[in-house]
Design a protein around this motif. Structure first.
Motif, PDB file in Angstrom:
ATOM      1  N   PRO A   9      27.672  33.213  59.512  1.00 55.45           N
ATOM      2  CA  PRO A   9      29.023  32.724  58.972  1.00 55.45           C
ATOM      3  C   PRO A   9      28.455  31.558  58.000  1.00 55.45           C
ATOM      4  O   PRO A   9      27.906  30.655  58.564  1.00 55.45           O
ATOM      5  N   TYR A  11      29.952  28.585  55.300  1.00 59.09           N
ATOM      6  CA  TYR A  11      31.044  27.890  54.501  1.00 59.09           C
ATOM      7  C   TYR A  11      30.317  26.543  53.951  1.00 59.09           C
ATOM      8  O   TYR A  11      29.847  25.706  54.495  1.00 59.09           O
ATOM      9  N   GLU A  13      27.439  26.112  52.206  1.00 59.44           N
ATOM     10  CA  GLU A  13      26.014  26.179  52.835  1.00 59.44           C
ATOM     11  C   GLU A  13      25.011  26.294  51.638  1.00 59.44           C
ATOM     12  O   GLU A  13      23.981  26.567  51.946  1.00 59.44           O
ATOM     13  N   ASP A  46      32.860  32.353  54.077  1.00 60.38           N
ATOM     14  CA  ASP A  46      34.157  32.199  54.554  1.00 60.38           C
ATOM     15  C   ASP A  46      35.092  31.154  53.475  1.00 60.38           C
ATOM     16  O   ASP A  46      35.067  29.750  53.861  1.00 60.38           O
ATOM     17  N   ASN A  74      39.284  30.093  53.413  1.00 56.79           N
ATOM     18  CA  ASN A  74      38.706  29.973  54.494  1.00 56.79           C
ATOM     19  C   ASN A  74      39.360  29.923  55.775  1.00 56.79           C
ATOM     20  O   ASN A  74      40.496  29.918  56.008  1.00 56.79           O
ATOM     21  N   LYS A  77      35.276  29.419  61.375  1.00 57.50           N
ATOM     22  CA  LYS A  77      33.914  30.216  61.675  1.00 57.50           C
ATOM     23  C   LYS A  77      34.366  31.272  62.778  1.00 57.50           C
ATOM     24  O   LYS A  77      33.364  32.373  62.631  1.00 57.50           O
ATOM     25  N   ASP A  97      23.926  30.333  63.067  1.00 61.45           N
ATOM     26  CA  ASP A  97      24.478  29.369  62.125  1.00 61.45           C
ATOM     27  C   ASP A  97      23.338  29.477  60.822  1.00 61.45           C
ATOM     28  O   ASP A  97      22.174  29.501  61.014  1.00 61.45           O
ATOM     29  N   ALA A  98      24.048  29.061  59.764  1.00 56.78           N
ATOM     30  CA  ALA A  98      23.363  29.253  58.289  1.00 56.78           C
ATOM     31  C   ALA A  98      22.385  27.654  58.435  1.00 56.78           C
ATOM     32  O   ALA A  98      21.656  27.561  57.404  1.00 56.78           O
ATOM     33  N   ASP A  99      22.847  26.692  59.069  1.00 56.10           N
ATOM     34  CA  ASP A  99      22.307  25.285  58.899  1.00 56.10           C
ATOM     35  C   ASP A  99      20.988  25.078  59.614  1.00 56.10           C
ATOM     36  O   ASP A  99      20.582  23.824  59.462  1.00 56.10           O
ATOM     37  N   GLN A 101      20.597  24.958  62.431  1.00 56.10           N
ATOM     38  CA  GLN A 101      20.562  24.405  63.899  1.00 56.10           C
ATOM     39  C   GLN A 101      20.191  25.130  65.152  1.00 56.10           C
ATOM     40  O   GLN A 101      20.093  24.898  66.121  1.00 56.10           O
ATOM     41  N   ARG A 204      21.268  19.167  61.744  1.00 56.42           N
ATOM     42  CA  ARG A 204      21.670  20.146  60.572  1.00 56.42           C
ATOM     43  C   ARG A 204      20.568  19.630  59.719  1.00 56.42           C
ATOM     44  O   ARG A 204      20.082  18.373  59.517  1.00 56.42           O
ATOM     45  N   SER A 209      28.597  18.945  58.617  1.00 51.67           N
ATOM     46  CA  SER A 209      29.277  19.478  59.666  1.00 51.67           C
ATOM     47  C   SER A 209      30.831  19.705  59.247  1.00 51.67           C
ATOM     48  O   SER A 209      31.354  18.793  58.844  1.00 51.67           O
ATOM     49  N   THR A 210      31.463  20.538  59.699  1.00 55.17           N
ATOM     50  CA  THR A 210      32.897  20.730  59.220  1.00 55.17           C
ATOM     51  C   THR A 210      33.742  20.098  60.409  1.00 55.17           C
ATOM     52  O   THR A 210      34.937  20.002  60.507  1.00 55.17           O
ATOM     53  N   TRP A 211      32.873  19.522  61.565  1.00 54.88           N
ATOM     54  CA  TRP A 211      33.736  19.100  62.860  1.00 54.88           C
ATOM     55  C   TRP A 211      33.808  17.594  62.638  1.00 54.88           C
ATOM     56  O   TRP A 211      33.043  16.830  62.157  1.00 54.88           O
TER      57      TRP A 211
HETATM   58  N1  UDP Z   1      31.390  27.955  59.340  1.00 53.39           N
HETATM   59  C1  UDP Z   1      32.198  28.811  58.778  1.00 53.39           C
HETATM   60  N2  UDP Z   1      33.453  28.580  58.428  1.00 53.39           N
HETATM   61  C2  UDP Z   1      34.012  27.258  58.783  1.00 53.39           C
HETATM   62  C3  UDP Z   1      33.123  26.214  59.165  1.00 53.39           C
HETATM   63  C4  UDP Z   1      31.967  26.592  59.489  1.00 53.39           C
HETATM   64  O1  UDP Z   1      31.805  29.968  58.723  1.00 53.39           O
HETATM   65  O2  UDP Z   1      35.272  27.066  58.159  1.00 53.39           O
HETATM   66  C5  UDP Z   1      29.737  28.073  59.637  1.00 53.39           C
HETATM   67  C6  UDP Z   1      28.960  27.130  59.073  1.00 53.39           C
HETATM   68  O3  UDP Z   1      28.591  27.459  57.572  1.00 53.39           O
HETATM   69  C7  UDP Z   1      27.682  27.329  59.953  1.00 53.39           C
HETATM   70  C8  UDP Z   1      28.401  27.589  61.152  1.00 53.39           C
HETATM   71  O4  UDP Z   1      29.758  28.041  60.722  1.00 53.39           O
HETATM   72  O5  UDP Z   1      26.935  28.158  59.522  1.00 53.39           O
HETATM   73  C9  UDP Z   1      28.722  26.262  62.284  1.00 53.39           C
HETATM   74  O6  UDP Z   1      29.384  25.345  61.323  1.00 53.39           O
HETATM   75  P1  UDP Z   1      29.031  23.811  61.423  1.00 53.39           P
HETATM   76  O7  UDP Z   1      27.601  23.188  61.276  1.00 53.39           O
HETATM   77  O8  UDP Z   1      29.938  22.980  60.502  1.00 53.39           O
HETATM   78  O9  UDP Z   1      29.193  23.447  62.759  1.00 53.39           O
HETATM   79  P2  UDP Z   1      28.534  22.696  64.046  1.00 53.39           P
HETATM   80  O10 UDP Z   1      27.143  23.212  63.940  1.00 53.39           O
HETATM   81  O11 UDP Z   1      28.604  21.157  63.694  1.00 53.39           O
HETATM   82  O12 UDP Z   1      29.337  23.022  65.358  1.00 53.39           O
END
Ligand code: UDP
Ligand code: MG
Length: 320
Positions: A9, A11, A13, A46, A74, A77, A97-99, A101, A204, A209-211
């Protein structure tokens, strides 16, 4: 030849994606040398507002393993994971995840747990919260304590969405029709044998992050309301307790008046009772309202995501 479908997923990225693509391609190549394996990378865009989709299309133009589904906006996730799993095929699926992590270098180990040791799923579990604000860690661990004490579904503290799963497990996940999707709960609810791999918290690599605290709080409430009805029983018992208290107060007042001729001072008693009771009633109505709101969303039967563009074959598009 077995096939592994990697669901990613994405968003916004654009910054992490090139690193991710390079890393996942390297892992796929390495694994391909050791096992008869075929890979597919299924990116779910997304509703990104940056160059994410352009990048993915660029990869797909020169790499036939790359597939994508791009949403009309959007959807979150959870919707991205669902679309990826629905559109996937092959013997195994990896959600990642694409980041970066979720280290792609763990995939060979996950594959061996599932393929050689007979697990249905291999997942990572964060054992440290290094680099995370203290207050957030405190509330996270509180959340796991609360949800596990009131829900029949056991949700493991630190379990992540980074999962390697068999087709049977993926099929049972996508068969769950709910709109409110709390993946951590769903992965555990469907059962199957899961091997947890403990990992350190990875920060990351790029992007952000979106959180934030508020969205995490909302997400944890989602989890509680989706996986437990104990808050409703709590209302019932609160109601019963207050009825008993009211009965006791009434009896005491009557006894004082009839047998001892005492005049009970009315005003403070009434104010106290009215404010306590209205508070309790509003609290309970609020809890019930949370469930009704969730039901309202569910009965609308809206799609959980709307694909706008994809390069999947038409029979796979139908499964979305
Ligand atoms: N992501 C997504 N849609 C969203 C938010 C996040 O597809 O609305 C994806 C984002 O690109 C990543 C993964 O979900 O690959 C985790 O997101 P993020 O790193 O923001 O979350 P965290 O790792 O902080 O839990
Ligand atoms: Mg992340």
């Amino acid at each position: 030849m077995e096939k592994i479908c990697v669901v990613v997923p994405c968003y916004n990225e654009e910054e992490s994606l090139p690193m991710f693509y390079e890393e996942i391609s390297r892992i796929a190549e390495e694994m391909g040398k050791e096992h008869p394996l075929e890979f597919e990378f299924l990116f779910v865009n997304d509703g990104s507002k940056d160059k994410t989709l352009e990048l993915i299309k660029g990869y797909s133009a020169k790499d036939e393993r790359v597939r994508y589904i791009s949403f009309s906006r959007n959807f979150g996730k959870e919707a991205g994971i669902l679309a990826g799993l629905k559109g996937s095929d092959g013997d195994y699926c990896v959600v990642i995840d694409a980041d970066l992590q979720h280290p792609p270098a763990l995939i060979p180990q996950m594959y061996s747990y599932v393929h050689d040791e007979g697990y249905d799923c291999a997942a990572t579990r964060r054992v440290s919260r290094k680099g995370e604000p203290k207050l957030l860690s405190f509330f996270s661990s509180m959340f796991y304590k609360v949800i596990n004490s009131i829900s029949d579904t056991h949700i493991i503290d630190g379990a992540q969405d980074y999962r390697f799963m068999t087709r049977a497990m993926v099929d049972s996940i996508v068969a769950l029709p709910e709109y409110n999707r709390f993946s951590k709960g769903i992965f555990s609810w469907v059962g199957f044998d899961t091997k947890f791999i403990p990992i350190e918290n990875v920060e990351r690599k790029a992007g952000k992050s979106t959180w934030n605290f508020r969205s995490l709080f909302r997400y944890s409430m989602e989890g509680i309301f989706a996986f437990s009805t104990v808050p409703l029983s709590f209302c019932t018992w609160l109601g019963v307790s207050f009825c008993l208290v009211a009965l006791a107060v009434m009896t005491a007042t009557l006894v004082k008046k009839i047998f001892f001729g005492e005049n009970v001072s009315g005003y403070p008693t009434i104010i106290t009772l009215v404010s306590v009771l209205s508070g309790v009633q509003l609290l309970c109505t609020g809890i019930i309202a949370q469930y009704i709101a969730k039901m309202y969303i569910e009965v609308k039967h809206r799609p959980k995501f709307i694909p706008k563009e994809t390069n999947l074959e038409s029979d796979r598009v139908k499964k979305l």
